[in-house]
Scaffold this active site. Structure first.
Site, PDB file in Angstrom:
ATOM      1  CG  ASP A 321      -2.197   0.864   0.916  1.00 61.16           C
ATOM      2  OD1 ASP A 321      -2.114   1.757   0.037  1.00 61.16           O
ATOM      3  OD2 ASP A 321      -3.242   0.668   1.559  1.00 61.16           O
TER       4      ASP A 321
HETATM    5  C1  BGC Z   1      -5.137   3.132   0.092  1.00 58.89           C
HETATM    6  C2  BGC Z   1      -5.251   2.100  -1.007  1.00 58.89           C
HETATM    7  C3  BGC Z   1      -5.127   2.758  -2.352  1.00 58.89           C
HETATM    8  C4  BGC Z   1      -3.808   3.505  -2.404  1.00 58.89           C
HETATM    9  C5  BGC Z   1      -3.564   4.189  -3.737  1.00 58.89           C
HETATM   10  C6  BGC Z   1      -3.918   4.009  -0.070  1.00 58.89           C
HETATM   11  O1  BGC Z   1      -3.935   5.062   0.831  1.00 58.89           O
HETATM   12  O2  BGC Z   1      -5.093   2.469   1.343  1.00 58.89           O
HETATM   13  O3  BGC Z   1      -6.478   1.423  -0.896  1.00 58.89           O
HETATM   14  O4  BGC Z   1      -5.225   1.808  -3.363  1.00 58.89           O
HETATM   15  O5  BGC Z   1      -3.814   4.514  -1.391  1.00 58.89           O
HETATM   16  O6  BGC Z   1      -4.397   5.267  -3.918  1.00 58.89           O
END
Ligand code: BGC
Length: 795
Positions: A321
């Site tokens: 993530d």
């Molecule tokens: C979120 C993810 C997301 C990623 C990219 C993160 O803060 O937890 O679910 O895919 O950002 O935007």
């Protein structure tokens, strides 16, 4: 991380503003399609044909490239590219509009993937840099959060789960995939498969609710929708199951807080949707942010190796993530950035997603030099990334046609699909005296009230970045479309939704919090709303949560209707006029008063681009509600967690009386939802009374539409294992089917229970077991189903 997020917000906002005009293309209307769409079932048919066409093409072509050929190509490539290029493939960066440092990194082969670029022209430019600028022409893979639509926004994932209609979910996500792919996005950071049993957690809106069986069905459907028949299917994209794993169990429902989940709950509840996605062929996974039982998920080798790769044989790649590798230092799991990179790498994170720079790019070269990581290990990490790029056809077709994309994004078929999805996702919670469906002729004047009734952004829900906002149909607009000038519509927001801490997403959506009303203004606004209700034949209230109250970093400590919504509701009901309450929200709210006093309550979730038209169709009977709750709806926050699949306990007879001051049953059971018709279940028959482990029992029963209207019922099959090496839940969903039945029609349904449904992870045995035991079976329209039978598994 907080400061990284701030950089993200500022840069993203700038990009969005810059690229806005280039993205928007007017929605062309197609008279034939609009005409056909006036009949809901007819339009399903039109849509099925439209959507089946690309599938048909895909089916007649091969079932995807030959595995051997792909692997051979990967090996050839690995022999050609340098170690530096290999390491570059392991980095993914957020790209916010043209940036010199990103261009440089791409040209030097230091980055294998970018996210958040959505303009096809910019995607082509960056792809040219990657292909022409690097010696071995390895294309970039572009990722984005395509969560519930790209340009056409569908209902939020929680709503789609409430449809209990995997076929609709496949269609919706395949449209989202087609739109995204048309601009050059190859990879969706979806589906989110986190089971959520504490609705204080704001990301519940992104998942399928509390149940592993329903969650698994939705997981498989979404993977199929995004990826098509195989990875690389035309007009489809790579899916990414997230957040692996246990993110939904955040302590206190506070986003990013630690999850502590016993092994049996992990295997029986939290992991099954991920396993279902792997079985459906998902090509990538995203590691979660939080500590799982004290070991951060992004550095958790047990999760990423033992479970994912060894037990489940996952062959795709894992991306972290955002900034989650660097955050291993914040967790206190790594002493510095290099150790963070090493931990994540050794745990099994192939690609690091980061803002600004990756820990991998800073640390892996030195780690290889020091012998902490071998080139073979780097190659093992790169292999599945290159494999997916090959499968997606990026080497052969790296660029997109912006003109074709504009056409796809404007497709009227996609808007029809979004409306149908919203209609199929809505859940009718209450309909006293059959107030609904409304008769058009009976209401000369309608007061449409509430802060969400005419808010386009709030109609869409969170994680809808590329939406064409002016096109979004609010409830007020939908009612206008439906009622024309025959009916006098008046509107007042009545109250403002207040919030103590601003949302991090407010800046992304460049939302300025409205100037708060003075006490005097607030009083006047409520009075205005109440007097409109008084002078109308009907009041439709649209209440619930603003879209940014659910989603990431959007946890709530209370489930109350926000602001003064409750007071507004009570004052409007006190007028004595018929009242319909429409809820927009991504979690259950405390609607105890409403459930006893408001005759009609329709749960609309965040219904998306066509939400207003869908709700108007439902209110006036041009569509019939058939959705069911994907969670047990609590009475209030003090009951949490309150999932239907709790254990029997030593005092099952007092299950509903555990509290001194409130019932311990939910307000509405899991799987609950009304229709404009009524249904009866009967004639439950099992194919055998006894079976051996590994054998299957057939379950047959009738479902009958006992009312005078056509409608849908979701037939649900529950079981209970009466004894075993560990306590089992009172009920577990093990089958469902949404059926459409015309008035008085009856259908016989067939389901089955075999090894998969009758096994569980026993914490006593530390193993998957199927045990000799007596089993109860129920069928019905929600988790309180009463039509019962039983069988036994014998040795
Ligand atoms: C979120 C993810 C997301 C990623 C990219 C993160 O803060 O937890 O679910 O895919 O950002 O935007």
């Amino acid at each position: 991380m907080a400061s990284a997020k701030m950089i993200f917000v500022v840069m993203f906002t700038a990009t969005r503003l810059a690229s806005r005009s280039s993205r928007r293309s007017p929605l062309k209307t197609n008279a034939t399609l609009v005409h056909r769409a006036s009949c809901a079932w007819g339009s399903w048919f039109v849509l099925l044909i439209a959507i089946a066409a690309p599938f048909a093409r895909a089916q007649t072509s091969s079932a995807g490239p030959d595995d051997q050929v792909v692997r051979q190509r990967v090996e050839t490539l690995l022999k050609e590219i340098t170690l530096e290029e290999k390491m570059g493939q392991l980095s993914q960066l957020f790209a916010f509009g043209p940036q010199k440092d990103i261009d440089e990194a791409v040209t030097k082969g230091q980055v294998g993937s970018l996210l958040f670029v959505t303009d096809p022209v910019e995607i082509n430019r960056l792809q040219h840099l990657a292909i022409e600028g690097t010696p071995h022409h390895v294309p970039l893979i572009f990722g984005f959060d395509v969560i519930h639509g790209f340009r056409t926004i569908f209902p939020v994932p929680l709503a789609m789960a409430a449809s209990w209609d995997p076929a609709m979910v496949i269609r919706s996500q395949s449209i989202a995939a087609q739109e995204a792919r048309s601009v050059g996005i190859d990879w969706a950071f979806a589906p989110m498969l986190d089971i959520a049993r504490d609705p204080r957690w704001g990301r519940m809106v992104e998942g399928a609710g509390e149940d592993p069986y329903l969650g698994s069905a939705m997981a498989a459907a979404q993977v199929r929708g995004f990826q098509g028949q195989y990875i690389g299917s035309p007009d489809h994209i790579l899916a990414c199951m997230k957040h692996f794993a246990g993110y939904g169990a955040a302590e206190g429902g506070r986003d990013y807080d630690a999850s502590n989940i016993p092994e049996s709950q992990l295997y029986n509840v939290y992991l099954p949707p991920f396993h279902a996605a792997v079985k459906a062929g998902v090509g990538s996974a995203m590691s979660a942010y939080m500590d799982l039982n004290d070991v951060p998920a992004t550095g958790n080798r047990w999760l990423l190796q033992d479970v994912l790769r060894e037990q489940w044989h996952f062959t795709g790649f894992v991306v972290s993530d955002a900034n989650a590798v660097k955050s291993l230092e914040n967790h206190g799991f790594a002493k510095d950035l290099s150790e963070a990179a090493l931990h994540a790498f050794h745990a099994g994170v192939n690609m690091e997603m980061a803002i600004g720079f990756t820990a991998y790019s800073r640390s892996l070269p030195a780690a290889v030099q020091k012998g902490q990581i071998t080139e073979q290990q780097i190659e093992a990490a790169v292999r599945p990334i290159l494999e997916m790029k090959i499968r997606l056809g990026l080497f052969e077709h790296p660029y997109v046609d912006a003109a074709r994309s504009a056409q796809i994004l404007a497709s009227p078929d996609h808007r029809i699909a979004a409306r149908l999805a919203a209609e199929r996702s809505a859940v009718l919670l209450r309909n006293e005296g059959n107030l609904l469906p409304l008769n058009k002729g009976s209401y000369k004047s309608v007061a449409v009230l509430g802060p969400l009734a005419d808010s386009q952004l709030d109609t869409l829900g969170s994680w809808a970045f590329q939406q064409d906002l002016p096109e979004t149909v609010t409830l007020l607009a939908g009612l206008r479309n439906k009622l024309g000038s025959q009916t006098k519509l008046s509107y007042a927001p009545g109250v403002q939704i207040g919030r103590k801490f601003p949302s991090f997403f407010d800046q992304i959506f460049h939302l300025k919090a409205p100037t708060p009303w003075t006490a005097e203004q607030a009083k006047q606004e409520v009075s205005k709303a109440v007097s409109l209700a008084n002078s109308s034949d009907l009041a439709v209230l649209v209440l619930g949560e603003a879209q940014n109250m659910s989603g990431e970093a959007a946890s709530r400590e209370s489930l109350e209707l926000p602001g003064q919504e409750e007071q507004l509701l009570e004052a409007v009901v006190a007028t004595g006029k018929p009242v319909v309450l429409i809820l927009l929200n991504g979690r259950p709210l405390n609607i105890q008063w409403a459930a006893g006093h408001v005759p009609a309550i329709l749960e609309a979730w965040y219904p998306g681009t066509q939400g207003g038209n869908a709700m108007a169709n439902l209110l006036f009977g041009d569509a019939v509600p058939g959705g069911k709750l994907p969670f047990a709806w609590p009475r209030d926050v003090g009951q949490l967690p309150i999932q239907y699949a709790h254990n029997t306990t030593q005092a099952p007879e007092n299950q509903g009386k555990r509290y001194w001051d409130e019932e311990s049953t939910p307000l509405f059971p899991f799987g609950y939802g009304l229709s404009y018709s009524t249904f009866r279940f009967s004639d439950l028959k099992l194919s055998r009374a006894q079976l051996k482990p590994g054998e299957t029992v057939g379950v047959t029963f009738d479902v009958e539409n006992t009312g005078a209207a056509e409608g849908d019922e979701v037939a649900q099959l529950y079981i209970h294992q009466r004894s075993g090496s560990a306590s089992r839940p009172v009920r577990e969903l093990k089958g469902f089917e949404r059926v459409s039945l015309s008035a008085h029609a009856k259908k016989t349904l067939h389901m089955s229970l075999g090894k998969e449904e009758l096994s569980y992870w026993s914490s006593a045995k530390k193993a998957w077991v199927q045990e000799p035991a007596a089993f109860d079976v129920w069928v019905g329209g929600n988790s309180d189903a009463t039509v019962h039978s039983s069988f036994a598994v014998v040795q």
